[in-house]
Write a protein that holds these residues in place. Sequence first.
Motif, PDB file in Angstrom:
ATOM      1  N   SER A 370       0.532  -1.377   0.019  1.00 16.51           N
ATOM      2  CA  SER A 370      -0.156   0.265  -0.210  1.00 16.51           C
ATOM      3  C   SER A 370       0.717   1.286  -0.577  1.00 16.51           C
ATOM      4  CB  SER A 370      -0.676  -0.534   1.281  1.00 16.51           C
ATOM      5  OG  SER A 370       0.011   0.127   2.016  1.00 16.51           O
ATOM      6  N   ALA A 371       0.431   2.369   0.093  1.00 17.36           N
ATOM      7  CA  ALA A 371       0.746   3.846  -0.181  1.00 17.36           C
ATOM      8  C   ALA A 371       1.643   4.045   1.487  1.00 17.36           C
ATOM      9  CB  ALA A 371      -0.065   4.740  -0.308  1.00 17.36           C
ATOM     10  N   PHE A 372       0.763   3.493   2.087  1.00 19.32           N
ATOM     11  CA  PHE A 372       1.485   3.487   3.361  1.00 19.32           C
ATOM     12  C   PHE A 372       2.355   3.096   3.900  1.00 19.32           C
ATOM     13  CE2 PHE A 372       1.399   1.201   7.778  1.00 19.32           C
ATOM     14  CZ  PHE A 372       1.818   2.869   8.885  1.00 19.32           C
ATOM     15  N   GLN A 373       2.704   1.693   3.658  1.00 19.44           N
ATOM     16  CA  GLN A 373       4.025   1.177   3.561  1.00 19.44           C
ATOM     17  C   GLN A 373       5.716   1.310   3.214  1.00 19.44           C
ATOM     18  OE1 GLN A 373       2.014  -3.195   2.615  1.00 19.44           O
ATOM     19  NE2 GLN A 373       1.385  -3.598   4.371  1.00 19.44           N
ATOM     20  N   ALA A 374       4.620   2.079   1.850  1.00 14.02           N
ATOM     21  CA  ALA A 374       5.555   2.387   0.580  1.00 14.02           C
ATOM     22  C   ALA A 374       6.165   3.444   1.452  1.00 14.02           C
ATOM     23  CB  ALA A 374       4.949   2.307  -1.095  1.00 14.02           C
ATOM     24  N   PHE A 375       5.313   4.296   1.905  1.00 13.55           N
ATOM     25  CA  PHE A 375       6.079   5.381   2.216  1.00 13.55           C
ATOM     26  C   PHE A 375       7.082   4.985   3.474  1.00 13.55           C
ATOM     27  CE2 PHE A 375       4.832   9.770   5.098  1.00 13.55           C
ATOM     28  CZ  PHE A 375       5.721  10.325   4.780  1.00 13.55           C
ATOM     29  N   ALA A 376       6.602   4.237   4.180  1.00 12.95           N
ATOM     30  CA  ALA A 376       7.406   3.906   5.467  1.00 12.95           C
ATOM     31  C   ALA A 376       8.037   3.472   5.014  1.00 12.95           C
ATOM     32  CB  ALA A 376       6.898   2.731   6.203  1.00 12.95           C
ATOM     33  N   ILE A 377       8.369   2.835   4.394  1.00 16.30           N
ATOM     34  CA  ILE A 377       9.963   2.071   3.585  1.00 16.30           C
ATOM     35  C   ILE A 377      10.577   3.259   3.330  1.00 16.30           C
ATOM     36  CG2 ILE A 377      10.966   0.848   1.990  1.00 16.30           C
ATOM     37  CD1 ILE A 377       8.275  -1.084   1.750  1.00 16.30           C
ATOM     38  N   CYS A 378      10.074   3.798   2.240  1.00 15.79           N
ATOM     39  CA  CYS A 378      10.968   5.459   1.575  1.00 15.79           C
ATOM     40  C   CYS A 378      11.667   5.861   2.752  1.00 15.79           C
ATOM     41  CB  CYS A 378      10.078   5.367   0.683  1.00 15.79           C
ATOM     42  SG  CYS A 378      10.352   5.183  -0.321  1.00 15.79           S
ATOM     43  N   LEU A 379      10.693   6.146   3.666  1.00 11.50           N
ATOM     44  CA  LEU A 379      11.603   6.710   5.048  1.00 11.50           C
ATOM     45  C   LEU A 379      12.508   5.825   5.861  1.00 11.50           C
ATOM     46  CD1 LEU A 379       7.662   7.790   6.997  1.00 11.50           C
ATOM     47  CD2 LEU A 379       9.043   9.756   5.625  1.00 11.50           C
ATOM     48  N   SER A 380      12.438   4.658   5.890  1.00  6.25           N
ATOM     49  CA  SER A 380      14.521   4.286   6.447  1.00  6.25           C
ATOM     50  C   SER A 380      15.116   4.594   5.601  1.00  6.25           C
ATOM     51  CB  SER A 380      14.032   3.076   6.247  1.00  6.25           C
ATOM     52  OG  SER A 380      13.588   1.948   5.176  1.00  6.25           O
ATOM     53  N   SER A 381      14.571   4.739   4.290  1.00  4.47           N
ATOM     54  CA  SER A 381      16.328   5.284   3.518  1.00  4.47           C
ATOM     55  C   SER A 381      17.152   6.545   3.545  1.00  4.47           C
ATOM     56  CB  SER A 381      15.679   4.959   1.982  1.00  4.47           C
ATOM     57  OG  SER A 381      16.883   5.015   1.617  1.00  4.47           O
ATOM     58  N   PHE A 382      16.324   7.736   4.665  1.00  5.95           N
ATOM     59  CA  PHE A 382      16.703   8.812   5.020  1.00  5.95           C
ATOM     60  C   PHE A 382      17.395   8.612   5.898  1.00  5.95           C
ATOM     61  CE2 PHE A 382      12.128   9.929   2.449  1.00  5.95           C
ATOM     62  CZ  PHE A 382      13.320  11.214   2.126  1.00  5.95           C
TER      63      PHE A 382
END
Length: 389
Positions: A370-382
């Motif tokens: 989902s967009a929520f899960q994808a967003f959270a995964i991307c946040l980990s990259s910061f």
Amino acid sequence: MGLIRSMRSRSQRVVQEQEAAECVGVVVGDSMRQSCWANMPQELLREVLLRIEASEDTWPPRKSVVSCAGVCRSWRHITKDIVKTPELSSKITFPISVKQPGPRENLLRCFIKRNRSTQTYYLFLSLTSTLAEDGKFLLAARKCRRPTCTDYIISLDADDMSKGSNSYVGKLRSNFLGTKFTIYDSQLPHTGAKIMKSRSTRLVNLKQVSPKVPTGNYPVAHISYELNVLGSRGPRRMHCVMDSIPATAIEPGGVAPTQTEFSLNNIDMFPSFPFFRSKSNRVENSMSGPLVDQKDGMLVLKNKAPRWHEQLQCWCLNFHGRVTIASVKNFQLVASAENGPAGPEHDKIILQFGKVGKDLFTMDYRYPISAFQAFAICLSSFDTKIACE
């Protein structure tokens, strides 16, 4: 077409009147709204709503569809039946859409804006092919540093990113080194989920509204970063275990759990849209799809390995024009071989993230996340990961 324009403006006017009434403390009962608008012949109403839904297929015009869902109960039920999930429509319409898996056949294009001074991040739905645009706001996150970990609080409200707010939908938590992360959902991803109790959760549970839907954080994914043998010249090595998604979800006919409505803790966010209200708070009403059976296993994602480019003399990934600036943060996730014998479905990019500006990044995702899960995964990259680079 004149009738459709009239109904569209009428639905928006009704919602605006409801909001104005609520601002001055006037309670507009559902029975009153029902008596005013429910007498329209169901066949005619359905045909009108179908045409509105089909014609207003992009934002901002698509707000007319949301307005129709807020008119009365009968309009809400028909709109709910007409509007399909992102999996089937490739469209994000209602707030619950960010918790539902993306489309199967294509990547849903989004982008993330970072505010360094406030340590906040904003997710938008791309409305055109242009990278620098306003877009349709979907989610926001705020970074909170703690003595032993870092939390990213994720919210539906760009102005209220607190865990105690009704707009809270989940969080991302990292370990001290920033190498391991856990994504928590604010509500049950499936009926077999285990609640992770925090101090605030225990206080809330002293007076629990329903024993079937406890307030808490439910782990839906675990992310780990490994030592990058390429150093800063190549993407980080990522490993994502999607706790709530079965490995079979990527196969033809595979199904991932799909949330269909927010829990009672969230409905106060939408006072003028009764579409989100429900008399029942049973878990069965807020979830659909199979559980992650132990024999099926959980979906595991890994970053796609880069290829060495002889002319550029660097490691490269093909983002098809969606990424323009080289960064160690850039990645593409595909299904890992741990999910079984490699097949065509293992070559599909499920999530890609990359830099296009100083504080602007693209995020494209597809089924089964989902967009929520994808967003959270991307946040980990910061996060800076000294131990991995």
